[in-house]
Design an enzyme around this catalytic site. Structure first.
Site: not given
Length: 346
Positions: A79, A104, A174, A246, A309
């Site tokens: 982000r 992304h 991803h 996340d 990731e």
């Protein structure tokens, strides 16, 4: 092995499927749409061949999805707060589509583009993409390349990029992993190790609150092998806001080194992730809601896979204390990761 027709997009563009490797080693299936990992079949620790990533049946399904399954992410993974940053005394505004932030690469990121297959062999494929100046608001014409190579029991992925004007770059994969295979349920019982002592707390929209914080005595403590399920249901504020994990983890060390270890006690299979990046975004499939078809005819549901990731830290373009994401003409961006598979004792 080789290249074949994978179908067409709604606008008629053809999508190709590229298969690398041979059994009993890893067999990797890619799409040139998004330089996407569609499947990755390995021989698990119990001797059974399984596809250990989440995929979708058709190219159109990938475009309809907002979950980035298997895609190569860019121009900037993770982000950027408010879709705005300052670069060389100029304000840059980029596309936003995630709670007011850029995520992304923006609404039409690299995972939604048809890449060019520049070269391939039975074990290696190099895909390229030209992103024009102003693409999703990012300055500079960017030439990106993603190379996938199957080597013994591992898959090596290398990202490179060059630009004709200063810009920011952060590329990653991803891929979502489930070492129990298609339709096996959640990754709650998988054991995870992340080689990090700190993580990055975020606000309700996924933007860093400030600096980093110790993982000790939190749901983010994966310094030793820990089941994923209890952490995602811990009730801690950071977990509740994200509906799971996340978050960015601040990896120890530098250069190509181990970042994480994912183990399935059910299939006795281990995935070791190596990277040369400073951070690892761990995402536990929090927003998989059953609306996405799987490649085997089922549905992807919350927690059915985990994305690991490797990348720069989130919102780095706005946070000089996190380092620099700037790529300038004459320099080459490089990032590498390795997925290495092995059997573990029952």
């Amino acid at each position: 092995m080789g290249v074949s027709d994978a179908g067409a997009l709604p606008d008629g563009r053809a999508v190709r499927r590229i298969v690398l490797g041979t059994a009993p080693g890893p067999v990797l299936t890619l799409l040139d749409l998004g330089a996407t990992v569609q499947s990755l079949e390995v021989t698990c620790g119990d001797g059974v061949r399984r596809d250990v990533v989440l995929g979708q049946p058709s190219p159109a399904d990938y475009l309809e999805s907002g979950d980035y399954l298997g895609g190569t992410i860019g121009r900037y993974a993770n982000r950027i707060a408010g879709g705005r940053f300052r670069l060389d005394d100029a304000d840059v505004d980029v596309g936003t589509h995630d709670r007011g932030n850029s995520l992304h690469g923006g609404p039409d990121g690299f995972d939604r583009r048809v890449w060019d297959l520049a070269e391939h062999t039975d074990s290696c494929a190099r895909l390229t993409l030209n992103s024009p100046d102003g693409d999703q608001g990012f300055p500079g014409t960017l030439h990106a390349e993603t190379t996938f190579e199957v080597v013994d029991e591992a898959v090596h992925v290398t990202f490179t990029a060059t630009t004709d004007a200063p810009t920011v770059v952060n590329l990653t994969s991803h891929a979502y992993f489930n070492l129990d295979g298609p339709g096996a349920g959640t990754i709650d019982d998988h054991l995870l190790v992340v080689d990090a002592d700190d993580y990055t707390p975020v606000d309700r929209t996924g933007i860093p609150l400030g600096g980093h914080a110790p993982v000790a005595r939190t749901a983010f403590d994966f310094r030793t092998a820990t089941p994923i399920g209890p952490a995602t249901r811990s009730g801690e504020e950071q977990v509740t806001w994200a509906r799971g994990i996340d978050h960015n983890f601040v990896l120890r060390g530098s250069g190509l080194r181990r970042a994480a270890l994912l183990t399935s006690p059910r299939t006795h299979t281990e995935l070791e992730l190596l990277t040369d990046q400073p951070g690892l975004q761990v995402y536990t499939g929090n927003f998989l809601d059953g609306s996405l078809p799987s490649a085997t005819g089922g549905r992807h549901r919350q927690g059915d896979g985990i994305a690991l990731e490797p990348q720069l830290f989130p919102d780095t373009p706005n946070r000089p204390e996190f380092g620099s994401a700037v790529l300038r003409p004459g320099n080459t961006y490089r990032a590498s990761l390795v997925w290495s598979f092995s059997a573990v004792a029952p």
